[in-house]
Design an enzyme around this catalytic site. Sequence first.
Site, PDB file in Angstrom:
ATOM      1  N   SER A 293     -17.453  -6.907  -3.513  1.00 50.36           N
ATOM      2  CA  SER A 293     -18.766  -7.552  -3.496  1.00 50.36           C
ATOM      3  C   SER A 293     -19.385  -7.523  -2.103  1.00 50.36           C
ATOM      4  O   SER A 293     -20.555  -7.859  -1.939  1.00 50.36           O
ATOM      5  CB  SER A 293     -18.648  -8.993  -3.990  1.00 50.36           C
TER       6      SER A 293
ATOM      7  N   CYS B  11      -2.631 -14.059  -3.745  1.00 54.76           N
ATOM      8  CA  CYS B  11      -2.324 -14.544  -2.392  1.00 54.76           C
ATOM      9  C   CYS B  11      -2.540 -16.050  -2.326  1.00 54.76           C
ATOM     10  O   CYS B  11      -2.698 -16.614  -1.252  1.00 54.76           O
ATOM     11  CB  CYS B  11      -3.142 -13.808  -1.342  1.00 54.76           C
TER      12      CYS B  11
ATOM     13  N   ASP C 280      -6.434  -7.044  -6.253  1.00 56.18           N
ATOM     14  CA  ASP C 280      -6.026  -7.807  -5.066  1.00 56.18           C
ATOM     15  C   ASP C 280      -7.120  -8.804  -4.691  1.00 56.18           C
ATOM     16  O   ASP C 280      -7.789  -8.660  -3.669  1.00 56.18           O
ATOM     17  CB  ASP C 280      -5.738  -6.844  -3.897  1.00 56.18           C
TER      18      ASP C 280
ATOM     19  N   ARG D 165       0.838  -1.204   0.000  1.00 59.95           N
ATOM     20  CA  ARG D 165       0.000   0.000   0.000  1.00 59.95           C
ATOM     21  C   ARG D 165       0.871   1.251   0.000  1.00 59.95           C
ATOM     22  O   ARG D 165       0.559   2.234  -0.663  1.00 59.95           O
ATOM     23  CB  ARG D 165      -0.927   0.000   1.230  1.00 59.95           C
TER      24      ARG D 165
END
Length: 401
Positions: free
Chosen positions: A255, A344, A304, A216
């Site tokens: 979502s 990830c 991400d 970030r």
Amino acid sequence: MARGGVKTLTLRPGRDKSVLQGHPWIFSGAVDRVDGAPESGETVAVRSASGDFLAWAAFSPLSNIRARVWTRSQDESVDAAFFHRRLATALNMRVAMNIRQETNAMRLVHGESDGLPGLVVDQYNRWLVVQFLSAGPERWREDIIRQLVELFQPEGIFERSDVDVRELEGLLPRTGPLAGRAPVGPVEILENEIRYQVNLVEGQKTGFYVDQRFNRSRLRAYAEGREALNCFCYTGGFSLSALAGGARSVLSIDSSVDALRQAQENARLNGMTVPETDWLEADVFTALRKLRDQARSFDLIVLDPPKFAPTAAQAERAARGYKDINLLAFKLLRPGGLLFTFSCSGGVSMDLFQKIVAGAAQDANADALVLERLYQGRDHPVSLNFPEGTYLKGLVCVKQA
Ligand code: SAH
């Protein structure tokens, strides 16, 4: 029979190499026999086929990972003092690395890599969140909690063992307060001068994606003047970092309604004004197609997504998912635009991920350069003996004209 009453796991001939090299996992296929009927999580002596002592390990009767090594030193007993030492080592390492300078939210214990297989401890300001992921730490939970209280003196400890991997160990999901005060409402943290509220009780994972902190901050360094799109934004980590770095605008998609609500609250908390329409509740796969059809474009895009492939076996299905969103992102990117793209999935290596992203660029008719390779933050270290500890990887790509 077990020697001198010690419960013992004996390996098949030639299967002791990985333990000798310091890898913490003993797979069921390497096990010749188990003597002394150890219970779930009980400490067993691991021996080679010729009877040599190799390690003390936590027995997992149901898991394919049949045992996880606590220590390879025969003299070291696995008891409360053992957990005190291991926890203190993990905590002190983070203090010595001065991670507190950046944040008051970090991973204090990263399982296998910190010599505590199956245990995760995250710090959120004055609170701790703990996950007991396998039979070993589950059996020692009371001792581990006591040692954490003593070493860290937290306001409270909350358990978030509501994870699928526990099922493989025959353990039920478990959540709730373990010590001190139960958190009332969200806990506020400060990461690189940005404030976030974290819901330890109902947030995803243990509440926040602390593993992306460094990434970030990298995004922030590139954000000046850019029109950004943050896909899978959760509670706004990359969105607020982009705004703090001077982004002109950020369209954020997730979502989860709860995540978006918290993201908006976090923006307000930092005095950042974001138009309501820049928080979009949608499926990213669909939303990216819509944006393409509307001929929208951006000069900074973050991807991400959640874990598509927990294991190497599911890597192929995951690859399709990654390719799809990366292809669309390259299409939406203006020349000179930047793509921060992450995976990830433990089952997808950096090499494979870069190949997938390369394929996506090709199919999008885009030329791109890799500027940076990113990984999980340094509070999620990886033991050289346990390369599986690397799970988060990312690329910073610039699209060429
Ligand atoms: N970048 C975030 C973490 C992202 S976690 C941070 O730095 O904090 C992944 C997020 O993807 C979760 O918030 C989850 O709600 C969301 N998500 C999962 N599947 C999705 C989908 N198909 N479309 C949109 N969002 C999705």
